[in-house]
Scaffold this active site. Sequence first.
Site, mmCIF file in Angstrom:
data_model
loop_
_atom_site.group_PDB
_atom_site.id
_atom_site.type_symbol
_atom_site.label_atom_id
_atom_site.label_comp_id
_atom_site.label_asym_id
_atom_site.label_seq_id
_atom_site.Cartn_x
_atom_site.Cartn_y
_atom_site.Cartn_z
ATOM 1 N N ASP A 70 0.865 -1.183 0.000
ATOM 2 C CA ASP A 70 0.000 0.000 0.000
ATOM 3 C C ASP A 70 0.903 1.236 0.000
ATOM 4 O O ASP A 70 1.491 1.573 1.005
ATOM 5 C CB ASP A 70 -0.888 -0.024 1.240
ATOM 6 N N GLU B 292 -1.216 10.972 0.482
ATOM 7 C CA GLU B 292 -2.539 10.339 0.558
ATOM 8 C C GLU B 292 -2.809 9.819 1.952
ATOM 9 O O GLU B 292 -3.933 9.902 2.449
ATOM 10 C CB GLU B 292 -2.626 9.203 -0.469
ATOM 11 N N GLU B 293 -1.790 9.249 2.591
ATOM 12 C CA GLU B 293 -1.983 8.589 3.877
ATOM 13 C C GLU B 293 -2.331 9.557 5.005
ATOM 14 O O GLU B 293 -2.726 9.126 6.089
ATOM 15 C CB GLU B 293 -0.729 7.788 4.252
#
Length: 351
Positions: free
Chosen positions: A176, A206-207
């Site tokens: 991921d 994004e995280e």
Amino acid sequence: MSINTELLARICKEPGAPGYESRIRRLVLQEIEGLADEVQVDNMGNILALKKGVNNPEGKKVMVAAHIDEIGFVVTHIDDNGFVRFHTLGGFDPKTLTAQRVIIHGKKDMLGVMGTKPIHVLSPEERQKLPKTTEYFIDLGLPKDEVVKWVRVGDPITREREMVEVGDCVNSKSIDNRVSVFILIEALRRLKNPPYDVYAAFTVQEEVGLRGANVAAHQIDPDFGLGLDTTIAFDVPGAPAHEKITELGKGAAIKIMDGSAICDPRMVDFLQTTAEKSNIKWQPEILTAGGTDTAGLQRMGKRGSIAGAISVPTRHLHQVIEMAHKEDIAACIDLLHSALSTFDKYNWAHS
């Protein structure tokens, strides 16, 4: 088809905590050289690679996003004995940190281990509680005067784990979302004459809240949006059938919704129809919690976009042993390539 596991391993290994993506960005830029008509890096650090469409008088734009950041940490304190405290960048299950190796990316890369209170000295009450991230420290095996030569507050930290092949699967930290970065590169490599302009966006942060995708979608203002990310494969012992979300080896997952986006039914139907026509194995995905760049693609353009997502079923998400099936990865590459090649063949009008 087989996949280039050597390239995938290099992509997974390269560090890139949220906000500190320079090293993985350099690798991506090297790999996409010559694959796009235009490449730029915006102020946030997103890579935007344009493959121009053929016979596209209306200037239709498809944006595909795969985030290059990985969950990580940042140094917050170095104590008098040289132990390092940190803050998380992205979501962690604290119990997965126990006895793990990490790398602090300071003036040079420094290998360390996650430590916490030994079980031998825990009270009976403490043994019943799950650990907290604040209870962990990083041990570099050095006194403070040596640590501070190389490490300072604000340095990023990533997990240390090589990719290995296990059965029919690949197993690594940062599947991921490095597996989607790999998929986007490989699809871009195969894409020759897309009908619409294709923007391959390798996004940052994004995280920690889809930050790069929001900015990139605002710039590009796409007509169509495709997120590429991992999703939960809870196909393990004891998992009820209705909680599995997806399963390894059952093909590319076509997202219907997640916690941040309800995919446009037209995009869901397009992807499913494309998979069926191309004999690509697929499975539906409904993820009731958690979100992906799909939400940014859908909402941050001036008019919104017709958005959906292709997901890679993954076991053990947000751990250092994330696992994906090689056939599912290949199916995702095939589906993305087929979709990008046939966007003009679908009736996108509202029903």
